[in-house]
Design a protein around this motif. Structure first.
Motif, PDB file in Angstrom:
ATOM      1  N   ILE A 178      36.610  34.125  60.673  1.00 36.76           N
ATOM      2  CA  ILE A 178      36.005  34.952  61.712  1.00 36.76           C
ATOM      3  C   ILE A 178      34.708  34.325  62.211  1.00 36.76           C
ATOM      4  CG2 ILE A 178      34.788  36.489  60.107  1.00 36.76           C
ATOM      5  CD1 ILE A 178      36.531  37.687  63.306  1.00 36.76           C
ATOM      6  N   SER A 179      34.014  33.631  61.312  1.00 34.59           N
ATOM      7  CA  SER A 179      32.809  32.886  61.686  1.00 34.59           C
ATOM      8  C   SER A 179      32.790  31.597  60.885  1.00 34.59           C
ATOM      9  CB  SER A 179      31.548  33.701  61.384  1.00 34.59           C
ATOM     10  OG  SER A 179      31.265  33.655  59.999  1.00 34.59           O
ATOM     11  N   GLU A 226      30.096  26.050  66.228  1.00 32.34           N
ATOM     12  CA  GLU A 226      30.331  26.991  65.145  1.00 32.34           C
ATOM     13  C   GLU A 226      30.362  28.394  65.749  1.00 32.34           C
ATOM     14  OE1 GLU A 226      28.252  28.601  61.040  1.00 32.34           O
ATOM     15  OE2 GLU A 226      27.544  26.721  61.904  1.00 32.34           O
ATOM     16  N   VAL A 227      31.275  29.209  65.281  1.00 29.97           N
ATOM     17  CA  VAL A 227      31.316  30.602  65.702  1.00 29.97           C
ATOM     18  C   VAL A 227      30.453  31.379  64.724  1.00 29.97           C
ATOM     19  CG1 VAL A 227      32.782  32.633  66.017  1.00 29.97           C
ATOM     20  CG2 VAL A 227      33.609  30.370  66.695  1.00 29.97           C
ATOM     21  N   ARG A 228      29.588  32.227  65.251  1.00 25.44           N
ATOM     22  CA  ARG A 228      28.723  33.005  64.371  1.00 25.44           C
ATOM     23  C   ARG A 228      28.851  34.487  64.687  1.00 25.44           C
ATOM     24  NH1 ARG A 228      23.063  32.151  63.783  1.00 25.44           N
ATOM     25  NH2 ARG A 228      22.763  34.381  63.771  1.00 25.44           N
ATOM     26  N   ILE A 229      28.620  35.271  63.650  1.00 29.26           N
ATOM     27  CA  ILE A 229      28.563  36.727  63.782  1.00 29.26           C
ATOM     28  C   ILE A 229      27.083  37.086  63.841  1.00 29.26           C
ATOM     29  CG2 ILE A 229      29.073  38.933  62.658  1.00 29.26           C
ATOM     30  CD1 ILE A 229      31.629  37.626  63.458  1.00 29.26           C
ATOM     31  N   ASN A 230      26.674  37.761  64.897  1.00 27.95           N
ATOM     32  CA  ASN A 230      25.261  38.117  65.094  1.00 27.95           C
ATOM     33  C   ASN A 230      24.964  39.516  64.550  1.00 27.95           C
ATOM     34  OD1 ASN A 230      24.708  35.689  66.510  1.00 27.95           O
ATOM     35  ND2 ASN A 230      25.617  36.575  68.336  1.00 27.95           N
ATOM     36  N   LEU A 231      25.320  39.759  63.311  1.00 27.31           N
ATOM     37  CA  LEU A 231      25.165  41.077  62.699  1.00 27.31           C
ATOM     38  C   LEU A 231      24.617  40.910  61.283  1.00 27.31           C
ATOM     39  CD1 LEU A 231      28.615  42.409  63.931  1.00 27.31           C
ATOM     40  CD2 LEU A 231      26.387  43.224  64.729  1.00 27.31           C
ATOM     41  N   VAL A 232      23.405  40.436  61.154  1.00 26.77           N
ATOM     42  CA  VAL A 232      22.858  40.084  59.853  1.00 26.77           C
ATOM     43  C   VAL A 232      22.713  41.289  58.924  1.00 26.77           C
ATOM     44  CG1 VAL A 232      20.413  40.201  60.504  1.00 26.77           C
ATOM     45  CG2 VAL A 232      21.129  38.668  58.671  1.00 26.77           C
ATOM     46  N   TYR A 236      22.157  39.098  69.213  1.00 21.65           N
ATOM     47  CA  TYR A 236      23.130  40.156  69.467  1.00 21.65           C
ATOM     48  C   TYR A 236      23.000  40.680  70.891  1.00 21.65           C
ATOM     49  CZ  TYR A 236      25.930  44.355  69.018  1.00 21.65           C
ATOM     50  OH  TYR A 236      26.881  45.323  69.205  1.00 21.65           O
ATOM     51  N   LYS A 237      21.769  40.911  71.326  1.00 20.15           N
ATOM     52  CA  LYS A 237      21.555  41.417  72.688  1.00 20.15           C
ATOM     53  C   LYS A 237      22.030  40.408  73.731  1.00 20.15           C
ATOM     54  CE  LYS A 237      17.694  44.525  71.779  1.00 20.15           C
ATOM     55  NZ  LYS A 237      16.250  44.726  71.958  1.00 20.15           N
ATOM     56  N   GLN A 238      21.837  39.125  73.441  1.00 21.23           N
ATOM     57  CA  GLN A 238      22.194  38.089  74.404  1.00 21.23           C
ATOM     58  C   GLN A 238      23.693  37.779  74.421  1.00 21.23           C
ATOM     59  OE1 GLN A 238      19.891  34.529  73.855  1.00 21.23           O
ATOM     60  NE2 GLN A 238      20.675  33.576  75.705  1.00 21.23           N
ATOM     61  N   TYR A 239      24.317  37.702  73.230  1.00 21.41           N
ATOM     62  CA  TYR A 239      25.700  37.232  73.140  1.00 21.41           C
ATOM     63  C   TYR A 239      26.696  38.262  72.625  1.00 21.41           C
ATOM     64  CZ  TYR A 239      23.406  32.702  73.537  1.00 21.41           C
ATOM     65  OH  TYR A 239      22.652  31.654  73.959  1.00 21.41           O
ATOM     66  N   GLY A 240      26.226  39.389  72.107  1.00 22.49           N
ATOM     67  CA  GLY A 240      27.126  40.347  71.487  1.00 22.49           C
ATOM     68  C   GLY A 240      27.333  39.988  70.027  1.00 22.49           C
ATOM     69  N   PRO A 241      28.331  40.582  69.379  1.00 18.97           N
ATOM     70  CA  PRO A 241      28.506  40.368  67.945  1.00 18.97           C
ATOM     71  C   PRO A 241      28.998  38.971  67.570  1.00 18.97           C
ATOM     72  CG  PRO A 241      30.259  41.752  68.788  1.00 18.97           C
ATOM     73  CD  PRO A 241      29.285  41.560  69.913  1.00 18.97           C
ATOM     74  N   VAL A 242      29.674  38.284  68.484  1.00 21.93           N
ATOM     75  CA  VAL A 242      30.245  36.969  68.184  1.00 21.93           C
ATOM     76  C   VAL A 242      29.765  35.973  69.231  1.00 21.93           C
ATOM     77  CG1 VAL A 242      32.383  35.666  67.899  1.00 21.93           C
ATOM     78  CG2 VAL A 242      32.296  38.044  67.180  1.00 21.93           C
ATOM     79  N   ALA A 243      29.338  34.804  68.758  1.00 22.46           N
ATOM     80  CA  ALA A 243      28.869  33.766  69.684  1.00 22.46           C
ATOM     81  C   ALA A 243      29.363  32.398  69.235  1.00 22.46           C
ATOM     82  CB  ALA A 243      27.346  33.772  69.747  1.00 22.46           C
ATOM     83  N   LYS A 244      29.571  31.537  70.210  1.00 30.07           N
ATOM     84  CA  LYS A 244      29.887  30.134  69.943  1.00 30.07           C
ATOM     85  C   LYS A 244      28.587  29.369  70.122  1.00 30.07           C
ATOM     86  CE  LYS A 244      34.148  31.061  72.258  1.00 30.07           C
ATOM     87  NZ  LYS A 244      33.891  31.923  73.394  1.00 30.07           N
ATOM     88  N   VAL A 245      28.150  28.666  69.071  1.00 31.25           N
ATOM     89  CA  VAL A 245      26.863  27.973  69.142  1.00 31.25           C
ATOM     90  C   VAL A 245      27.044  26.483  68.878  1.00 31.25           C
ATOM     91  CG1 VAL A 245      25.513  30.012  68.508  1.00 31.25           C
ATOM     92  CG2 VAL A 245      26.322  28.484  66.718  1.00 31.25           C
ATOM     93  N   SER A 246      26.187  25.705  69.489  1.00 30.21           N
ATOM     94  CA  SER A 246      26.201  24.258  69.279  1.00 30.21           C
ATOM     95  C   SER A 246      25.683  23.935  67.884  1.00 30.21           C
ATOM     96  CB  SER A 246      25.295  23.572  70.305  1.00 30.21           C
ATOM     97  OG  SER A 246      25.777  23.794  71.597  1.00 30.21           O
ATOM     98  N   THR A 247      26.084  22.790  67.391  1.00 29.29           N
ATOM     99  CA  THR A 247      25.592  22.311  66.098  1.00 29.29           C
ATOM    100  C   THR A 247      24.884  20.974  66.321  1.00 29.29           C
ATOM    101  OG1 THR A 247      27.575  21.043  65.546  1.00 29.29           O
ATOM    102  CG2 THR A 247      27.567  23.389  64.928  1.00 29.29           C
TER     103      THR A 247
END
Length: 180
Positions: free
Chosen positions: A102-103, A36-42, A18-29
């Motif tokens: 959304i993710s 994959e788009v992920r929500i960084n708000l567990v 979350y600190k690095q990318y904010g609430p939404v990030a695009k990550v490699s698979t």
């Protein structure tokens, strides 16, 4: 309610993302070139699972219908690669803005769809994205906050009304809360 356990390492990883990318990030698979788009708000995501227990049956059915419609569209527009053994929505870079969920994780089940939407709704930066991508679920979450009689089971609506009254008296629940 269900039981939720987050170990310290998982929690710290999520805070770091979350600190690095904010609430939404695009990550490699593992399946290049898919992302994959992920929500960084567990924590908000896990709260979403708890909130699901308070919804009326009619609202749970509506969310299931919304999920199934999105899943059908996703399967048509973004079919999973044959070699993929997971359930997340995988996308090529040029498809990110045309994603259905959304993710990516929201694709896995109605329960994860709901929890990811709750997570996105929980912070201003991703709430607007949710409103644009998935207006019906955004409205359900808006109503859960301001009009619990439309979304919650009668048993939980009474408690929500009591909490709302207390928060309004303290100035915490305002009409512009979602704009903050």
């Amino acid at each position: 309610t269900g039981m939720v356990t987050l170990d310290r390492e998982e929690f710290e990883t999520e805070i770091s993302l979350y600190k690095q990318y904010g609430p939404v990030a695009k990550v490699s698979t593992r399946l290049r070139p898919y992302l994959e788009v992920r929500i960084n708000l567990v924590v908000s995501h896990e709260y979403g699972h708890q909130l699901e227990f308070t919804l009326s049956q009619a609202m749970q059915d509506k969310i299931t219908d919304l999920y199934q419609g999105r899943l059908k569209t996703c399967n048509r527009l973004h079919p999973l690669p044959a070699t993929y053994e997971g359930y997340s929505e995988l996308l090529l870079m040029h498809q990110i803005e045309e994603r259905i969920f959304i993710s990516g994780y929201a694709r896995t089940s109605m329960h994860e769809y709901w929890a990811e939407c709750v997570a996105a709704f929980s912070v201003k930066e991703s709430r607007e994205m949710l409103r644009q991508m998935d207006p019906p679920v955004y409205q359900i979450l808006h109503d859960a906050l301001y009009l619990p009689e439309k979304t919650l089971s009668p048993k939980h609506e009474t408690e929500a009304r009591r909490l709302q009254s207390s928060l309004r008296v303290g100035g915490e629940l305002t009409d512009d809360l979602l704009a903050k």
